[in-house]
Write a protein that holds these residues in place. Structure first.
Motif, PDB file in Angstrom:
ATOM      1  N   GLY A 118      40.109  38.439  39.770  1.00  0.00           N
ATOM      2  CA  GLY A 118      38.925  37.997  40.472  1.00  0.00           C
ATOM      3  C   GLY A 118      38.079  39.154  40.953  1.00  0.00           C
ATOM      4  O   GLY A 118      38.280  40.313  40.578  1.00  0.00           O
ATOM      5  N   THR A 119      37.118  38.837  41.825  1.00  0.00           N
ATOM      6  CA  THR A 119      36.197  39.868  42.329  1.00  0.00           C
ATOM      7  C   THR A 119      36.234  39.975  43.849  1.00  0.00           C
ATOM      8  O   THR A 119      35.314  40.508  44.453  1.00  0.00           O
ATOM      9  CB  THR A 119      34.764  39.583  41.841  1.00  0.00           C
ATOM     10  OG1 THR A 119      34.389  38.238  42.171  1.00  0.00           O
ATOM     11  CG2 THR A 119      34.644  39.783  40.334  1.00  0.00           C
ATOM     12  N   GLY A 120      37.287  39.445  44.479  1.00  0.00           N
ATOM     13  CA  GLY A 120      37.539  39.720  45.881  1.00  0.00           C
ATOM     14  C   GLY A 120      37.039  38.725  46.901  1.00  0.00           C
ATOM     15  O   GLY A 120      37.316  38.873  48.091  1.00  0.00           O
ATOM     16  N   GLU A 121      36.326  37.688  46.486  1.00  0.00           N
ATOM     17  CA  GLU A 121      35.808  36.715  47.448  1.00  0.00           C
ATOM     18  C   GLU A 121      36.921  35.865  48.054  1.00  0.00           C
ATOM     19  O   GLU A 121      36.812  35.403  49.196  1.00  0.00           O
ATOM     20  CB  GLU A 121      34.770  35.810  46.794  1.00  0.00           C
ATOM     21  CG  GLU A 121      33.455  36.488  46.443  1.00  0.00           C
ATOM     22  CD  GLU A 121      33.584  37.389  45.226  1.00  0.00           C
ATOM     23  OE1 GLU A 121      32.753  38.303  45.074  1.00  0.00           O
ATOM     24  OE2 GLU A 121      34.524  37.190  44.420  1.00  0.00           O
ATOM     25  N   HIS A 160      35.856  34.348  41.302  1.00  0.00           N
ATOM     26  CA  HIS A 160      35.004  35.490  40.996  1.00  0.00           C
ATOM     27  C   HIS A 160      33.544  35.067  41.051  1.00  0.00           C
ATOM     28  O   HIS A 160      33.240  33.876  41.199  1.00  0.00           O
ATOM     29  CB  HIS A 160      35.336  36.050  39.609  1.00  0.00           C
ATOM     30  CG  HIS A 160      35.184  35.035  38.513  1.00  0.00           C
ATOM     31  ND1 HIS A 160      36.090  33.999  38.319  1.00  0.00           N
ATOM     32  CD2 HIS A 160      34.223  34.880  37.559  1.00  0.00           C
ATOM     33  CE1 HIS A 160      35.700  33.266  37.290  1.00  0.00           C
ATOM     34  NE2 HIS A 160      34.570  33.772  36.821  1.00  0.00           N
ATOM     35  N   HIS A 162      29.488  35.980  39.172  1.00  0.00           N
ATOM     36  CA  HIS A 162      28.672  36.670  38.177  1.00  0.00           C
ATOM     37  C   HIS A 162      27.326  36.960  38.844  1.00  0.00           C
ATOM     38  O   HIS A 162      26.567  36.023  39.125  1.00  0.00           O
ATOM     39  CB  HIS A 162      28.475  35.814  36.932  1.00  0.00           C
ATOM     40  CG  HIS A 162      29.759  35.368  36.307  1.00  0.00           C
ATOM     41  ND1 HIS A 162      30.657  36.257  35.750  1.00  0.00           N
ATOM     42  CD2 HIS A 162      30.292  34.136  36.151  1.00  0.00           C
ATOM     43  CE1 HIS A 162      31.694  35.584  35.283  1.00  0.00           C
ATOM     44  NE2 HIS A 162      31.502  34.293  35.516  1.00  0.00           N
ATOM     45  N   PRO A 200      30.801  31.927  44.168  1.00  0.00           N
ATOM     46  CA  PRO A 200      32.194  32.048  43.761  1.00  0.00           C
ATOM     47  C   PRO A 200      32.693  30.792  43.034  1.00  0.00           C
ATOM     48  O   PRO A 200      32.382  29.672  43.424  1.00  0.00           O
ATOM     49  CB  PRO A 200      32.941  32.243  45.088  1.00  0.00           C
ATOM     50  CG  PRO A 200      31.909  32.775  46.028  1.00  0.00           C
ATOM     51  CD  PRO A 200      30.632  32.104  45.629  1.00  0.00           C
ATOM     52  N   ASP A 225      28.705  38.080  30.926  1.00  0.00           N
ATOM     53  CA  ASP A 225      28.972  39.072  31.966  1.00  0.00           C
ATOM     54  C   ASP A 225      29.849  40.177  31.379  1.00  0.00           C
ATOM     55  O   ASP A 225      31.009  39.937  31.024  1.00  0.00           O
ATOM     56  CB  ASP A 225      29.680  38.410  33.149  1.00  0.00           C
ATOM     57  CG  ASP A 225      29.823  39.338  34.351  1.00  0.00           C
ATOM     58  OD1 ASP A 225      29.671  40.564  34.166  1.00  0.00           O
ATOM     59  OD2 ASP A 225      30.090  38.840  35.448  1.00  0.00           O
ATOM     60  N   VAL A 227      31.504  42.453  32.687  1.00  0.00           N
ATOM     61  CA  VAL A 227      32.709  42.761  33.466  1.00  0.00           C
ATOM     62  C   VAL A 227      33.949  42.130  32.839  1.00  0.00           C
ATOM     63  O   VAL A 227      35.025  42.747  32.796  1.00  0.00           O
ATOM     64  CB  VAL A 227      32.536  42.295  34.927  1.00  0.00           C
ATOM     65  CG1 VAL A 227      33.868  42.362  35.676  1.00  0.00           C
ATOM     66  CG2 VAL A 227      31.490  43.148  35.628  1.00  0.00           C
ATOM     67  N   ARG A 231      37.166  44.318  31.680  1.00  0.00           N
ATOM     68  CA  ARG A 231      38.519  44.070  32.213  1.00  0.00           C
ATOM     69  C   ARG A 231      39.532  43.874  31.092  1.00  0.00           C
ATOM     70  O   ARG A 231      40.708  44.203  31.244  1.00  0.00           O
ATOM     71  CB  ARG A 231      38.517  42.830  33.105  1.00  0.00           C
ATOM     72  CG  ARG A 231      37.676  42.965  34.380  1.00  0.00           C
ATOM     73  CD  ARG A 231      38.383  43.729  35.491  1.00  0.00           C
ATOM     74  NE  ARG A 231      37.621  43.705  36.728  1.00  0.00           N
ATOM     75  CZ  ARG A 231      37.821  42.847  37.719  1.00  0.00           C
ATOM     76  NH1 ARG A 231      38.792  41.936  37.612  1.00  0.00           N
ATOM     77  NH2 ARG A 231      37.079  42.881  38.805  1.00  0.00           N
TER      78      ARG A 231
END
Length: 239
Positions: A118-121, A160, A162, A200, A225, A227, A231
């Motif tokens: 994920g992206t930390g949310e 995550h 975008h 999110p 995206d 990212v 990854r």
């Protein structure tokens, strides 16, 4: 035909339509060549064309039609065909691939993302899902993409965002949950999630029973995206 995602939900980049084609008939949208299109067969079977190429299609098969090329779907004589269609208008700065892949299947495993945190949310779960990349820059798609995430019981595709992409995806197989904004929602096949840029979202298979059927979703962010591909350790260059 119904529009599941479009301007009525605030979508300005991607549109997601549901199409039901009666047995023995063909669907050939007149405006298809003006857009980039990705099609996933949800039920039934028949055949599809993309540009000059043709293939038989069944549930879980996918079709890509680049900007400039029409496509058609024809249902078998024995029953109707239901498909989900992602549509977008190609941005001027994006260049089509030179020889894009036009046909694929959700269970194609040649390029995958594993261990996505994920992206930390939201705090990430340790048990992570697997995502197949079906149509992506590596297969020649400059703006749309198609991914299939599949989860065994207890697995997550972690929450995550975008930053610049709208995401529309569907629950394709099994039962699970979809995360949007700040909560989880139960989902069954055919349910749709739309996440605007910066909102999110994620998926999970919340059951504890290891014998429960897997939960699978398909779709992807538009524009793609980079990212996700970074990854996975693969190039973001459109081929």
């Amino acid at each position: 035909m119904a529009t599941a995602v479009g301007p009525h939900l605030g979508a300005h980049i991607v549109r997601l339509d549901v199409v039901r084609i009666p047995a023995g008939t063909r669907w050939a949208p007149e405006d298809a060549a003006a857009e980039e299109n990705v099609i996933v067969v949800f039920a039934g079977g028949g055949h599809a064309t993309s540009g000059d190429e043709k293939s038989d299609v069944r549930r879980s098969d996918a079709v890509y039609a680049p900007t400039g090329d029409p496509y058609t779907l024809t249902a078998d004589a024995s029953g109707e065909l239901t498909a989900y269609v992602w549509r977008t208008t190609l941005r001027p700065e994006r260049t089509p691939g030179t020889a894009p892949r036009r046909f694929s299947n959700l269970w194609r495993t040649e390029t995958q993302l594993r261990g996505f945190n994920g992206t930390g949310e939201v705090a990430a779960a340790d048990r992570t899902a697997t995502m197949n990349f079906l149509f992506w820059p590596g297969t020649g798609t400059p703006q749309l993409c198609l991914h299939c995430g599949f989860m065994e019981p207890g697995e997550y595709f972690n929450v995550h965002v975008h930053p610049e992409s709208e995401e529309a995806f569907i629950a394709f197989e099994g039962e699970g949950q979809l995360y949007l904004a700040d909560r989880w929602y139960d989902a069954v096949p055919g349910d749709v999630l739309f996440a605007p840029p910066g909102v999110p979202h994620g998926t999970r298979h919340p059951q504890d029973d290891p014998s429960a059927a897997r939960f699978a979703t398909c779709g992807g962010p538009t524009p793609f995206d980079p990212v996700l591909y970074q990854r996975a350790g693969v190039s973001t260059e459109v081929r």
